[in-house]
Design a protein around this motif. Structure first.
Motif, PDB file in Angstrom:
ATOM      1  N   LEU A 205      -0.906 -16.466 -67.058  1.00  0.00           N
ATOM      2  CA  LEU A 205      -0.629 -16.949 -68.481  1.00  0.00           C
ATOM      3  C   LEU A 205      -1.838 -17.210 -69.277  1.00  0.00           C
ATOM      4  CD1 LEU A 205       1.977 -19.930 -67.426  1.00  0.00           C
ATOM      5  CD2 LEU A 205       2.494 -17.518 -68.581  1.00  0.00           C
ATOM      6  N   HIS A 206      -3.032 -17.317 -68.640  1.00  0.00           N
ATOM      7  CA  HIS A 206      -4.166 -17.320 -69.515  1.00  0.00           C
ATOM      8  C   HIS A 206      -4.664 -15.934 -69.819  1.00  0.00           C
ATOM      9  CE1 HIS A 206      -8.276 -18.647 -70.718  1.00  0.00           C
ATOM     10  NE2 HIS A 206      -8.773 -17.511 -70.014  1.00  0.00           N
ATOM     11  N   GLU A 207      -4.517 -14.898 -68.954  1.00  0.00           N
ATOM     12  CA  GLU A 207      -4.756 -13.616 -69.443  1.00  0.00           C
ATOM     13  C   GLU A 207      -3.714 -13.299 -70.602  1.00  0.00           C
ATOM     14  OE1 GLU A 207      -3.563  -9.579 -67.178  1.00  0.00           O
ATOM     15  OE2 GLU A 207      -5.368 -10.620 -66.193  1.00  0.00           O
ATOM     16  N   LEU A 208      -2.524 -13.172 -70.611  1.00  0.00           N
ATOM     17  CA  LEU A 208      -1.549 -13.277 -71.600  1.00  0.00           C
ATOM     18  C   LEU A 208      -1.883 -13.816 -72.957  1.00  0.00           C
ATOM     19  CD1 LEU A 208       1.820 -13.027 -69.806  1.00  0.00           C
ATOM     20  CD2 LEU A 208       0.628 -11.147 -70.579  1.00  0.00           C
ATOM     21  N   VAL A 209      -2.290 -15.024 -72.832  1.00  0.00           N
ATOM     22  CA  VAL A 209      -2.582 -15.615 -74.187  1.00  0.00           C
ATOM     23  C   VAL A 209      -4.063 -14.905 -74.619  1.00  0.00           C
ATOM     24  CG1 VAL A 209      -3.826 -17.995 -74.921  1.00  0.00           C
ATOM     25  CG2 VAL A 209      -2.004 -18.163 -73.218  1.00  0.00           C
ATOM     26  N   ALA A 210      -4.820 -14.534 -74.028  1.00  0.00           N
ATOM     27  CA  ALA A 210      -6.008 -13.802 -74.570  1.00  0.00           C
ATOM     28  C   ALA A 210      -5.634 -12.394 -75.099  1.00  0.00           C
ATOM     29  CB  ALA A 210      -6.921 -13.666 -73.423  1.00  0.00           C
ATOM     30  N   ILE A 211      -4.727 -11.938 -74.392  1.00  0.00           N
ATOM     31  CA  ILE A 211      -4.378 -10.365 -74.920  1.00  0.00           C
ATOM     32  C   ILE A 211      -3.423 -10.630 -76.186  1.00  0.00           C
ATOM     33  CG2 ILE A 211      -2.730  -8.482 -74.526  1.00  0.00           C
ATOM     34  CD1 ILE A 211      -3.559  -8.803 -71.681  1.00  0.00           C
ATOM     35  N   ASP A 212      -2.499 -11.680 -75.969  1.00  0.00           N
ATOM     36  CA  ASP A 212      -1.745 -12.083 -77.466  1.00  0.00           C
ATOM     37  C   ASP A 212      -2.743 -12.344 -78.546  1.00  0.00           C
ATOM     38  OD1 ASP A 212       0.447 -12.649 -78.888  1.00  0.00           O
ATOM     39  OD2 ASP A 212       0.228 -14.803 -78.497  1.00  0.00           O
ATOM     40  N   LYS A 213      -3.726 -13.078 -78.427  1.00  0.00           N
ATOM     41  CA  LYS A 213      -4.635 -13.477 -79.416  1.00  0.00           C
ATOM     42  C   LYS A 213      -5.451 -12.312 -80.010  1.00  0.00           C
ATOM     43  CE  LYS A 213      -8.297 -16.810 -80.604  1.00  0.00           C
ATOM     44  NZ  LYS A 213      -9.140 -18.168 -80.194  1.00  0.00           N
ATOM     45  N   LEU A 214      -5.728 -11.309 -79.290  1.00  0.00           N
ATOM     46  CA  LEU A 214      -6.252 -10.320 -79.515  1.00  0.00           C
ATOM     47  C   LEU A 214      -5.595  -9.277 -80.365  1.00  0.00           C
ATOM     48  CD1 LEU A 214      -9.000  -8.348 -79.270  1.00  0.00           C
ATOM     49  CD2 LEU A 214      -8.023  -7.618 -77.037  1.00  0.00           C
ATOM     50  N   ASN A 240       7.528 -19.112 -72.663  1.00  0.00           N
ATOM     51  CA  ASN A 240       7.675 -19.760 -74.124  1.00  0.00           C
ATOM     52  C   ASN A 240       6.815 -20.813 -74.438  1.00  0.00           C
ATOM     53  OD1 ASN A 240       9.052 -19.463 -76.750  1.00  0.00           O
ATOM     54  ND2 ASN A 240      10.295 -21.298 -76.169  1.00  0.00           N
ATOM     55  N   GLU A 241       6.416 -21.509 -73.823  1.00  0.00           N
ATOM     56  CA  GLU A 241       5.599 -22.578 -73.773  1.00  0.00           C
ATOM     57  C   GLU A 241       4.370 -22.321 -74.072  1.00  0.00           C
ATOM     58  OE1 GLU A 241       6.692 -25.095 -70.484  1.00  0.00           O
ATOM     59  OE2 GLU A 241       8.328 -25.819 -71.214  1.00  0.00           O
ATOM     60  N   ARG A 242       3.747 -21.474 -73.186  1.00  0.00           N
ATOM     61  CA  ARG A 242       2.429 -20.893 -73.141  1.00  0.00           C
ATOM     62  C   ARG A 242       1.962 -19.684 -74.234  1.00  0.00           C
ATOM     63  NH1 ARG A 242      -0.749 -22.432 -68.981  1.00  0.00           N
ATOM     64  NH2 ARG A 242      -2.523 -21.365 -70.447  1.00  0.00           N
ATOM     65  N   ILE A 243       2.768 -18.902 -74.396  1.00  0.00           N
ATOM     66  CA  ILE A 243       2.588 -17.753 -75.142  1.00  0.00           C
ATOM     67  C   ILE A 243       3.816 -17.424 -76.321  1.00  0.00           C
ATOM     68  CG2 ILE A 243       2.204 -15.090 -75.012  1.00  0.00           C
ATOM     69  CD1 ILE A 243       2.039 -15.916 -71.806  1.00  0.00           C
ATOM     70  N   GLY A 244       4.922 -17.725 -76.002  1.00  0.00           N
ATOM     71  CA  GLY A 244       5.942 -17.431 -77.016  1.00  0.00           C
ATOM     72  C   GLY A 244       6.430 -16.225 -76.779  1.00  0.00           C
TER      73      GLY A 244
END
Length: 442
Positions: A205-214, A240-244
């Motif tokens: 999830l942390h990795e996906l959040v970073a990629i999503d933000k980028l 959905n809660e972490r990345i959407g």
């Protein structure tokens, strides 16, 4: 897809058809049966109770209780509520706004990588239908599953879209590389495969959040394995809660899945299902239409999708030739073979019958359908073993010719005779339809 619900609902409405009116007693029995059907299909209990309550309220509001033709009226109420639960009627088919970056997420084994290739193929197919072409790039930052990136490269070649392999093995840096190539290359669509795990974990999830933000992707799709049942809802909630995400793609809907996850997903997450994977082939990805899915669930088939599939798989000239041979009442064995070939292009019998109204209440086992597929293949082999003259004039097939044909096709003479019997039956039906003027109504 939804085979269990289709069988259950079809049986239920068939029993009500014999009732002159709907009473409180048979209405309660009906609701109990609907509840059991949905629970058997792996729909969460709270979703089932909400659905039943909504149907009850609608039945009372429309005055169905005590009315004539209760099966038809109740079927309409149930159908409308099913459509609402599955997402409501789509006013326009889904299409990507271009240019776009699409982030594809999901657990390992959900079918993400294959789904990306299917999406690329679907976009190409939609563009081709409008006499256009699309510049599509696919890439992957899945460095955890062995050969995942190699698999995507092979699939990209198969569907004839561009593939880019990042030099970095850090997922975030690799994502930046792929996006840079996408922008520099003037592509219209980027489909990015992300890493999955066997279960949702903090690192992923942390990795996906970073990629999503980028990337700030226009679209974020969550790929869910329909075979995981209610657990897929827990997975969806975590993502959905972490990345959407924008919407879901349900895979493996051609399996023995009971369909409950699909039924509950839209209601629980309030997000649409855009596509469903219905097979292993590249073109086995269908847009999801709630109204069509609901129609199939209550045993009313899905003629619209069947017609669309036929128009996609069968050339117009071939459809017209088949219609002409049938309506003339003068079919040949070559016509018969051509028609079997056209049906085969639509898929296996088990795939096709699901689109036909009323088939949900017909007890056709998978074994029977597989035997039917084998019979079609055998019949085509037998006809291929005949001369052109024999195909056009089947009456020439005497004992000696039948023996030669049987040997050439690797079958028995009895199987050749069975083909001729089936052909005669089709001819009789065609003549009957012509006599009654059915062909002119199509």
């Amino acid at each position: 897809m939804f085979d269990l619900l289709s069988q259950k609902f079809s049986s239920l409405f068939s029993r009500l058809t014999g009732s002159t009116k709907l009473t409180e007693h048979n209405l309660q029995e009906t609701f109990d049966s609907v509840r059991d059907a949905l629970l058997d299909a792996d729909v969460p209990y709270d979703v089932v109770e909400t659905f039943i309550a909504d149907v009850k309220q609608e039945v009372v509001g429309q005055g169905v209780l005590g009315s004539l033709k209760p099966a038809e009226q109740l079927m309409k109420v149930v159908n409308d509520k099913l459509v609402a639960f599955l997402g409501g009627k789509h006013e326009a088919p889904f299409s990507f706004q271009l240019p776009s970056i699409v982030l594809v997420m999901g657990l390992q084994g959900s079918g993400k990588t294959t789904t990306i290739a299917k999406l690329a193929h679907w976009v190409q197919k939609e563009a081709k239908a409008r006499s256009k072409t699309r510049r599509i790039l696919v890439g992957s930052v899945d460095f955890y599953r062995p050969a995942a990136i190699d698999q995507l490269e092979v699939l990209a070649n198969q569907v004839q879209v561009d593939f880019y392999r990042a030099q970095s093995t850090d997922p975030v840096r690799a994502a930046q590389e792929i996006v840079n190539h996408y922008k520099q290359g003037g592509y219209e669509l980027l489909l990015l495969d992300t890493a999955g795990r066997l279960h949702v974990d903090e690192a992923m999830l942390h990795e996906l959040v970073a990629i999503d933000k980028l990337l700030e992707p226009r679209y974020k799709f969550l790929v869910l394995d329909a075979m995981t049942g209610q657990e897929s809802l827990n997975v969806a909630k975590a993502f959905n809660e972490r990345i959407g995400f924008k919407a879901a793609i349900l895979t493996k809907m051609d399996s023995d899945t009971r369909g409950g996850a699909a039924f509950a997903f839209r209601f629980v997450l309030q997000k649409p299902i855009r596509f469903v994977g219905v097979g292993e082939k590249i073109d086995d990805l269908d847009p999801f239409y709630p109204e069509r899915a609901a129609s199939r669930m209550i045993g009313m088939g899905d003629i619209k999708s069947l017609i669309e599939r036929a128009n996609e798989k069968i050339k117009q000239v071939d459809q017209e030739a088949a219609y002409k041979s049938m309506s003339s009442g003068k079919m040949t064995l070559q016509d018969f073979a051509d028609q079997m070939d056209m049906v085969s292009r639509l898929g296996s019998l088990s795939q096709v019958v699901k689109y036909i109204p009323g088939m949900g209440n017909v007890n056709l086992s998978q074994d029977m359908l597989q035997k039917g597929d084998m019979e079609v293949k055998r019949f085509k082999a037998i006809i291929s073993s005949m001369t052109l003259k024999e195909r056009i004039q089947p009456r020439l097939l005497d004992g000696s010719r039948k023996n030669r044909v049987a040997k050439g096709a690797g079958v028995t003479v009895q199987e050749v005779n069975l083909l001729l019997q089936r052909f005669e039956q089709v001819q009789q039906y065609a003549k009957l339809f012509k006599k009654r003027g059915f062909f002119g109504k199509f």
